[in-house]
Design an enzyme around this catalytic site. Sequence first.
Site, PDB file in Angstrom:
ATOM      1  CB  CYS A 107     112.427  45.377  21.756  1.00 39.32           C
ATOM      2  SG  CYS A 107     112.226  44.941  20.038  1.00 39.32           S
ATOM      3  CG  HIS A 240     109.493  48.026  22.913  1.00 30.63           C
ATOM      4  ND1 HIS A 240     110.249  48.776  22.041  1.00 30.63           N
ATOM      5  CD2 HIS A 240     109.118  46.901  22.229  1.00 30.63           C
ATOM      6  CE1 HIS A 240     110.326  48.127  20.880  1.00 30.63           C
ATOM      7  NE2 HIS A 240     109.652  47.005  20.976  1.00 30.63           N
ATOM      8  CG  ASN A 270     109.131  47.563  17.438  1.00 32.01           C
ATOM      9  OD1 ASN A 270     110.162  47.993  17.939  1.00 32.01           O
ATOM     10  ND2 ASN A 270     108.641  46.383  17.734  1.00 32.01           N
TER      11      ASN A 270
END
Length: 313
Positions: A107, A240, A270
């Site tokens: 990520c 993020h 996500n």
Amino acid sequence: MLPPRRVTNAELAAELAGRGIETSDEWIVARTGIHARHFAAPDVCASDLAAQAARHALEAAGRRADEIDLIIVATSTPDMVFPSTACIVQQKLGVQGSAAFDLQAVCSGFVYGLTVADSMIRSGAATRALVIGAEVFSRILDFNDRGTCVLFGDGAGAVVLEASEVPGILATDLHADGRHVDILCVPGTVSGGKVIGDPLLKMDGQAVFKLAVGVLESAARTVLAKAGRHDADIDWLIPHQANIRIMQGTARKLKLPLEKLVVTVDEHGNTSAASIPLALDTAVRSGRIRAGDTLMLEGVGGGFTWGAVLLDF
Ligand code: UT7
């Protein structure tokens, strides 16, 4: 670039109920801020999403694909073991000759990718780069694990980066702590023509949560110090997009009003390396982010990896 299939929490909960897995829209919204995510069709790969995002970025930058001499694709869900998804994207863009490689920092991949491209441009190793975050996390989700399968989605985002007299990227800061390899991983591999181990995502959510909150503040402070800027100089915080509670906590630590926080986790879930460029794209196209604004981008994820990029847009 989001694949067209939007799956709401209620739809996902109904699908999981069919497997005997209990979850609810209320739980997912309260713990994460996620309302929906997008899942790619079975025949769509990371390179398909990446190539579309790249075309949109080139169009926005007024550049042609043959003017790019570096393609970096940040992804943990590549089309193949090799060649790289970046090479496949180059082929799909109908060009050849540029450097092209994948970058694996889960990520944190997009902030890692931006930092590498920035360094290569500053050193003269590249002149114009496409930095893409692209993921099909739906392929590595365990739909029998309610603690993870409700969190992730598919998508891709991209930017074009080139040398300029006007900054640009002001400061970057990257880190990893390999002691935490096990808290977020896909532990399988391919060997002897077989998948060895478990090819689905495992996460100790609470351990990731605790680490994320601390490192996001420290990385932000480091890039601000490197650039000689202050909290109040940040026009937009684009962390993020994993969990609204982590994102709001980071904004509060940086003393930023929540209006300065770009939030897309509610609609995207996500999307790992794609989450920051997707959030950036959404905020730019909606007219919120304007030329000259100061942006703080922050990645955090498996590895354990984290980093920040401060830039004037
Ligand atoms: O992209 C890389 C970065 N990733 C992240 O930043 C993720 C960080 N972690 C998180 O966002 C949160 O830890 C989660 C959203 C993953 C989990 O939230 P939490 O508040 O830490 O919940 P928990 O894991 O402590 O679980 C609380 C309860 C448990 O039940 P018991 O043991 O209290 O009875 C879980 O079994 O919630 C249960 N639970 C669920 N219930 C309904 C876990 N998943 C679900 C679910 N639906 N989907």
